[in-house]
Design an enzyme around this catalytic site. Structure first.
Site, PDB file in Angstrom:
ATOM      1  CB  SER A 136      -5.195   2.136  -3.308  1.00 56.63           C
ATOM      2  OG  SER A 136      -5.167   3.244  -2.592  1.00 56.63           O
ATOM      3  CE1 TYR A 149      -0.621   3.840  -5.803  1.00 59.07           C
ATOM      4  CE2 TYR A 149      -2.707   5.085  -4.893  1.00 59.07           C
ATOM      5  CZ  TYR A 149      -1.776   4.068  -4.681  1.00 59.07           C
ATOM      6  OH  TYR A 149      -1.788   3.113  -3.847  1.00 59.07           O
TER       7      TYR A 149
END
Length: 262
Positions: A136, A149
């Site tokens: 990501s 995350y």
């Protein structure tokens, strides 16, 4: 000659491949000719032509059984896409230690477990194999509200480079740093189409990615067209995220003569 992505006779495993970004990846791999197995923590209906297995990829023993089952049924394992992941919004100061541990397990450790099991198979195959980690843009910038995350995805990018160095030349390992992607739930997630449109105006390419665009990057990295690509983290984010100060300035019509550049 025309270049095409041909994954005929390749067997691929896509974790979390029955929905969301994973489903888009599965559909593209199927279109390229691959035999695809998806997995998730519960039963699910994958795209037509794919097989689905139930597996909690955070559990090394379950992962070992999953990979062994794929090889037993299909005779080999050529491509692994570590797509399982995600995170709900939670401020770091308020989330429990267990919450953070679960996020790191899902977004980082699960990819290591699956990669280890796959590597043991791929190292014995004449053609080796390819592993693609779905990371990501949160790996490369602050991720407020999803701090664990973001940290896990940064770890996944680092893991990608290390595994590529350890496991070459037989196994190639790459990552895709994914930006904003349109899914069926995008409007609900961001509060409506008007908000989504405003977000998309901040992206240099003017829109979020569609699912197939992520899938095509994965298919390229899995294919022989990327035969000399390993240890890379490929940005797939439409040009990046505009700095907040610039977005605010533009919305207030601040021209070059009014601002200060450095």
């Amino acid at each position: 000659m025309a270049l095409t992505i041909d994954l005929t006779d390749r067997v691929a495993l896509v974790t979390g491949g029955a929905k969301g970004i994973g489903r888009g990846i599965t559909e593209v791999l199927l279109e390229a000719g691959a035999t695809v197995v998806t997995c998730g923590r519960s039963e699910a209906a994958p795209p037509a032509g794919a097989d689905h297995r139930v597996c909690d990829v955070r559990e090394p023993e379950a992962v070992a059984d999953l990979v062994a089952g794929v090889v037993a049924d299909h005779g080999r394992l050529d491509v692994v896409v570590n797509n399982a992941g995600g995170a709900p919004y939670a401020l770091a100061a308020e989330a429990s230690p267990r919450f953070h541990e679960k996020l790191v397990d899902l977004n980082l450790m699960s990819a290591l477990h699956v990669s280890q099991a796959a590597n043991r198979v791929m190292q014995q195959q004449e053609r080796g194999g390819a592993i693609v980690n779905i990371s990501s843009v949160s790996a490369n910038r602050p991720s407020p509200g999803t701090a664990a995350y973001g940290a896990a995805k940064a770890g996944l990018d680092a893991l990608t480079g290390s595994l590529a160095m350890e496991w070459g030349p037989r196994v190639r390992v790459n990552a895709v740093d994914v930006g904003l992607v349109r899914t069926p739930d995008t409007a609900d997630h961001y509060g409506g189409d008007a908000t989504v449109a405003e977000i998309e105006r901040t992206i240099p390419l003017g829109r979020m990615a569609d699912l197939a665009e992520i899938g095509r990057v994965v298919a390229f990295l899995a294919s022989d067209l990327a035969s000399y690509v390993s240890g890379a983290s490929v940005a797939c984010h439409g040009g990046g995220e505009q700095p907040v100060f610039l977005y605010v300035a533009q919305n207030h019509h601040v021209g070059p003569e009014q601002g200060e550049s450095k």
